[in-house]
Scaffold this motif. Sequence first.
Motif, mmCIF file in Angstrom:
data_model
loop_
_atom_site.group_PDB
_atom_site.id
_atom_site.type_symbol
_atom_site.label_atom_id
_atom_site.label_comp_id
_atom_site.label_asym_id
_atom_site.label_seq_id
_atom_site.Cartn_x
_atom_site.Cartn_y
_atom_site.Cartn_z
ATOM 1 N N ALA A 49 44.890 -49.312 27.360
ATOM 2 C CA ALA A 49 45.738 -49.232 28.554
ATOM 3 C C ALA A 49 46.138 -50.622 29.021
ATOM 4 C CB ALA A 49 45.015 -48.483 29.662
ATOM 5 N N TYR A 50 45.193 -51.552 29.059
ATOM 6 C CA TYR A 50 45.530 -52.926 29.475
ATOM 7 C C TYR A 50 46.405 -53.612 28.435
ATOM 8 C CZ TYR A 50 42.564 -52.908 33.592
ATOM 9 O OH TYR A 50 42.034 -52.648 34.829
ATOM 10 N N CYS A 86 50.380 -46.863 32.166
ATOM 11 C CA CYS A 86 49.695 -47.208 30.910
ATOM 12 C C CYS A 86 48.485 -46.302 30.678
ATOM 13 C CB CYS A 86 49.269 -48.673 30.927
ATOM 14 S SG CYS A 86 50.662 -49.818 30.882
ATOM 15 N N PHE A 87 47.714 -46.057 31.761
ATOM 16 C CA PHE A 87 46.570 -45.159 31.610
ATOM 17 C C PHE A 87 47.033 -43.731 31.330
ATOM 18 C CE2 PHE A 87 44.138 -48.590 33.562
ATOM 19 C CZ PHE A 87 42.949 -48.521 32.853
ATOM 20 N N SER A 144 39.572 -47.207 25.454
ATOM 21 C CA SER A 144 40.675 -46.640 26.237
ATOM 22 C C SER A 144 41.178 -47.643 27.271
ATOM 23 C CB SER A 144 40.219 -45.357 26.938
ATOM 24 O OG SER A 144 39.859 -44.391 25.993
ATOM 25 N N PHE A 145 40.267 -48.290 27.954
ATOM 26 C CA PHE A 145 40.670 -49.321 28.912
ATOM 27 C C PHE A 145 41.387 -50.462 28.200
ATOM 28 C CE2 PHE A 145 37.726 -47.320 31.835
ATOM 29 C CZ PHE A 145 38.343 -47.509 33.064
ATOM 30 N N VAL A 173 47.893 -43.523 27.619
ATOM 31 C CA VAL A 173 46.687 -43.429 26.794
ATOM 32 C C VAL A 173 46.090 -42.029 26.896
ATOM 33 C CG1 VAL A 173 44.326 -44.282 26.520
ATOM 34 C CG2 VAL A 173 46.192 -45.887 26.889
ATOM 35 N N HIS A 233 49.828 -52.454 29.161
ATOM 36 C CA HIS A 233 50.288 -53.123 30.383
ATOM 37 C C HIS A 233 50.758 -54.549 30.076
ATOM 38 C CE1 HIS A 233 50.640 -54.168 34.572
ATOM 39 N NE2 HIS A 233 49.769 -55.165 34.438
ATOM 40 N N LEU A 268 49.961 -50.206 35.694
ATOM 41 C CA LEU A 268 48.697 -49.777 35.095
ATOM 42 C C LEU A 268 48.546 -48.264 35.093
ATOM 43 C CD1 LEU A 268 46.002 -52.353 36.285
ATOM 44 C CD2 LEU A 268 46.685 -51.826 33.962
#
Length: 153
Positions: free
Chosen positions: A71-72, A85-86, A67-68, A89, A75, A82
Amino acid sequence: MSAAEDGGNRSLGQLVASATSELSALVHDEIALAKAELRQDVKRAAIGSGAIIVAGVLILFSLPVLSFALAYGFHAWTDLGLVWCFLIVGGIYWLLAIALGLSAVSKFKKVKPPQKSIASAKQTAAVLSNVKPHPRAGVETGVAVADVTRSSA
Protein backbone atom coordinates in the motif's frame (compact mmCIF):
# COMPACT_ATOMS: atom_id res chain seq x y z
CA MET A 1 27.91 -80.16 20.86
CA SER A 2 26.44 -77.66 18.38
CA ALA A 3 23.27 -78.16 16.37
CA ALA A 4 25.29 -78.47 13.15
CA GLU A 5 27.45 -81.26 14.53
CA ASP A 6 24.43 -83.10 15.99
CA GLY A 7 22.22 -82.62 12.90
CA GLY A 8 22.38 -86.26 11.88
CA ASN A 9 21.38 -87.59 15.30
CA ARG A 10 18.34 -85.39 15.90
CA SER A 11 14.83 -86.69 15.47
CA LEU A 12 12.30 -85.19 13.07
CA GLY A 13 10.39 -83.66 15.97
CA GLN A 14 13.54 -81.97 17.26
CA LEU A 15 14.32 -80.61 13.78
CA VAL A 16 10.78 -79.25 13.38
CA ALA A 17 10.88 -77.68 16.84
CA SER A 18 14.25 -76.10 16.07
CA ALA A 19 13.06 -74.79 12.71
CA THR A 20 9.88 -73.44 14.30
CA SER A 21 11.77 -71.62 17.06
CA GLU A 22 14.28 -70.18 14.58
CA LEU A 23 11.49 -69.06 12.26
CA SER A 24 9.69 -67.49 15.19
CA ALA A 25 12.88 -65.64 16.21
CA LEU A 26 13.34 -64.48 12.62
CA VAL A 27 9.78 -63.14 12.45
CA HIS A 28 10.21 -61.34 15.78
CA ASP A 29 13.48 -59.79 14.56
CA GLU A 30 11.83 -58.67 11.31
CA ILE A 31 8.98 -57.08 13.27
CA ALA A 32 11.48 -55.30 15.55
CA LEU A 33 13.36 -54.01 12.49
CA ALA A 34 10.14 -52.75 10.91
CA LYS A 35 9.18 -51.00 14.15
CA ALA A 36 12.58 -49.31 14.33
CA GLU A 37 12.34 -48.12 10.73
CA LEU A 38 8.79 -46.86 11.25
CA ARG A 39 9.83 -45.06 14.43
CA GLN A 40 12.55 -43.21 12.48
CA ASP A 41 10.14 -42.35 9.66
CA VAL A 42 7.52 -41.07 12.10
CA LYS A 43 10.13 -38.91 13.82
CA ARG A 44 11.26 -37.46 10.49
CA ALA A 45 7.65 -36.83 9.43
CA ALA A 46 6.90 -35.09 12.74
CA ILE A 47 9.93 -32.82 12.41
CA GLY A 48 9.05 -32.06 8.78
CA SER A 49 5.41 -31.28 9.55
CA GLY A 50 6.49 -29.07 12.46
CA ALA A 51 8.79 -27.15 10.13
CA ILE A 52 5.98 -26.72 7.60
CA ILE A 53 3.62 -25.45 10.30
CA VAL A 54 6.19 -22.92 11.53
CA ALA A 55 6.82 -21.79 7.93
CA GLY A 56 3.07 -21.36 7.37
CA VAL A 57 2.70 -19.32 10.56
CA LEU A 58 5.61 -17.08 9.57
CA ILE A 59 4.10 -16.51 6.12
CA LEU A 60 0.73 -15.78 7.70
CA PHE A 61 2.28 -13.23 10.08
CA SER A 62 4.19 -11.57 7.21
CA LEU A 63 1.03 -10.86 5.16
CA PRO A 64 0.00 -7.71 7.08
CA VAL A 65 3.53 -6.31 6.86
CA LEU A 66 3.70 -7.02 3.13
CA SER A 67 0.23 -5.53 2.67
CA PHE A 68 1.32 -2.30 4.33
CA ALA A 69 4.50 -2.26 2.25
CA LEU A 70 2.45 -2.75 -0.93
CA ALA A 71 0.00 0.00 0.00
CA TYR A 72 2.79 2.45 0.85
CA GLY A 73 4.56 1.45 -2.36
CA PHE A 74 1.42 2.32 -4.36
CA HIS A 75 1.24 5.61 -2.49
CA ALA A 76 4.85 6.46 -3.35
CA TRP A 77 4.49 5.33 -6.96
CA THR A 78 1.22 7.16 -7.63
CA ASP A 79 -0.28 10.35 -6.32
CA LEU A 80 -3.23 8.53 -4.76
CA GLY A 81 -4.10 8.95 -1.12
CA LEU A 82 -3.27 6.26 1.41
CA VAL A 83 -6.91 5.25 1.72
CA TRP A 84 -7.16 4.48 -1.98
CA CYS A 85 -3.87 2.57 -1.93
CA PHE A 86 -5.06 0.38 0.94
CA LEU A 87 -8.37 -0.19 -0.86
CA ILE A 88 -6.49 -1.24 -4.00
CA VAL A 89 -4.42 -3.75 -2.02
CA GLY A 90 -7.59 -5.08 -0.34
CA GLY A 91 -9.28 -5.33 -3.75
CA ILE A 92 -6.33 -7.30 -5.12
CA TYR A 93 -6.66 -9.74 -2.22
CA TRP A 94 -10.39 -10.06 -2.84
CA LEU A 95 -9.82 -10.75 -6.54
CA LEU A 96 -7.22 -13.40 -5.70
CA ALA A 97 -9.60 -15.00 -3.18
CA ILE A 98 -12.46 -15.03 -5.70
CA ALA A 99 -10.22 -16.55 -8.40
CA LEU A 100 -8.99 -19.26 -6.03
CA GLY A 101 -12.54 -19.96 -4.83
CA LEU A 102 -13.83 -20.34 -8.40
CA SER A 103 -10.90 -22.61 -9.21
CA ALA A 104 -11.69 -24.74 -6.16
CA VAL A 105 -15.38 -24.96 -7.10
CA SER A 106 -14.50 -26.07 -10.64
CA LYS A 107 -12.15 -28.73 -9.25
CA PHE A 108 -14.83 -29.95 -6.81
CA LYS A 109 -17.35 -30.24 -9.65
CA LYS A 110 -14.93 -32.56 -11.49
CA VAL A 111 -14.84 -34.96 -8.54
CA LYS A 112 -16.93 -38.01 -9.38
CA PRO A 113 -17.69 -41.21 -7.53
CA PRO A 114 -15.35 -44.13 -8.25
CA GLN A 115 -17.23 -45.62 -11.21
CA LYS A 116 -14.94 -48.64 -11.70
CA SER A 117 -15.10 -49.62 -8.03
CA ILE A 118 -18.89 -49.28 -7.97
CA ALA A 119 -19.23 -51.37 -11.14
CA SER A 120 -16.88 -54.00 -9.75
CA ALA A 121 -18.82 -54.15 -6.46
CA LYS A 122 -22.11 -54.49 -8.33
CA GLN A 123 -20.67 -57.24 -10.50
CA THR A 124 -19.36 -59.08 -7.44
CA ALA A 125 -22.73 -58.71 -5.71
CA ALA A 126 -24.49 -60.08 -8.80
CA VAL A 127 -22.18 -63.09 -8.94
CA LEU A 128 -22.53 -63.76 -5.23
CA SER A 129 -26.31 -63.45 -5.33
CA ASN A 130 -26.47 -66.42 -7.74
CA VAL A 131 -24.28 -68.64 -5.56
CA LYS A 132 -26.14 -71.24 -3.60
CA PRO A 133 -24.74 -72.52 -0.32
CA HIS A 134 -23.36 -76.03 -0.26
CA PRO A 135 -25.86 -78.32 1.46
CA ARG A 136 -24.53 -80.01 4.54
CA ALA A 137 -24.25 -83.76 4.25
CA GLY A 138 -26.99 -85.61 6.08
CA VAL A 139 -29.19 -82.58 6.75
CA GLU A 140 -30.81 -81.47 3.49
CA THR A 141 -29.89 -84.25 1.07
CA GLY A 142 -30.90 -87.18 3.24
CA VAL A 143 -27.44 -88.75 2.90
CA ALA A 144 -25.98 -89.92 6.15
CA VAL A 145 -22.57 -88.69 7.12
CA ALA A 146 -21.30 -92.26 7.31
CA ASP A 147 -22.30 -92.83 3.65
CA VAL A 148 -19.94 -90.12 2.42
CA THR A 149 -16.67 -91.54 1.14
CA ARG A 150 -13.64 -89.51 2.06
CA SER A 151 -10.20 -89.81 0.61
CA SER A 152 -7.34 -90.52 2.97
CA ALA A 153 -5.00 -88.19 1.13
